[in-house]
Design an enzyme around this catalytic site. Sequence first.
Site, mmCIF file in Angstrom:
data_model
loop_
_atom_site.group_PDB
_atom_site.id
_atom_site.type_symbol
_atom_site.label_atom_id
_atom_site.label_comp_id
_atom_site.label_asym_id
_atom_site.label_seq_id
_atom_site.Cartn_x
_atom_site.Cartn_y
_atom_site.Cartn_z
ATOM 1 N N ILE A 43 -1.430 -1.322 -4.119
ATOM 2 C CA ILE A 43 -0.505 -2.061 -5.005
ATOM 3 C C ILE A 43 -1.255 -2.763 -6.136
ATOM 4 O O ILE A 43 -0.687 -2.994 -7.210
ATOM 5 C CB ILE A 43 0.347 -3.051 -4.186
ATOM 6 N N ASP B 228 -2.804 -9.732 0.430
ATOM 7 C CA ASP B 228 -3.016 -11.027 -0.252
ATOM 8 C C ASP B 228 -4.451 -11.091 -0.786
ATOM 9 O O ASP B 228 -4.700 -11.402 -1.959
ATOM 10 C CB ASP B 228 -2.748 -12.136 0.767
ATOM 11 N N TYR C 101 1.215 -10.093 10.395
ATOM 12 C CA TYR C 101 2.385 -10.814 10.941
ATOM 13 C C TYR C 101 3.155 -9.999 11.975
ATOM 14 O O TYR C 101 4.167 -10.452 12.500
ATOM 15 C CB TYR C 101 3.291 -11.295 9.805
#
Length: 170
Positions: free
Chosen positions: A11, A34, A121
């Site tokens: 990305i 991130d 997560y």
Amino acid sequence: MSRIEIIQGDITKQAVDAIVNAANTSLLGGGGVDGAIHRAAGPELLAECRTLHGCRTGEAKLTKGYCLPARYVIHTPGPVWHSGDRGEEALLASCYRSCLTLAAEHGCETVDFPSISTGVYHFPLEKASRIAIATIADFLAEHPEIKRVRMVCFDARTKAYYDEALEELT
Ligand code: APR
């Protein structure tokens, strides 16, 4: 729906109006996507993030893209998956809706998402892909100003789930 596309890639390399960052509530960087986004954007991204004073799970905040080819980064903390009885599904849908709302408010026509919450997560991929595609499709039906949304999957296994979710929609 041709306005939703599923690709495999990184990305941080996408030259679109906005890329979404699967952040944490501090907005001060981390690992996974991130970390990759912060590395590629450069230190000015963290400097701007510091001025935002965090972000609640399911909500989203926008920054510039700095050294990234994308114009904006939209940061959204996804839910950590526990056992599905803490509102995780609704919070994940809220991530996608909040990001698209911000993108539309800032005149973005092209938006790329990573697979939010399905890494560190631990959100189950099959559930997450169905929530993501349904939420994006519902939003696009009401917002013709957004021309294209892509899921940018980092690996083939993730892409397969999103391909299936999109096929189920059409
Ligand atoms: N491009 C696209 N997708 C990527 C990239 C990349 N460069 N790097 C990783 N991914 C994918 C992962 O393979 C996974 O499919 O992003 C998806 C989300 O995984 P995570 O980055 O682990 O994000 P998430 O599960 O939402 O956990 C967020 O991890 O990095 C920390 O600070 C972050 O605390 C937050 C937590």
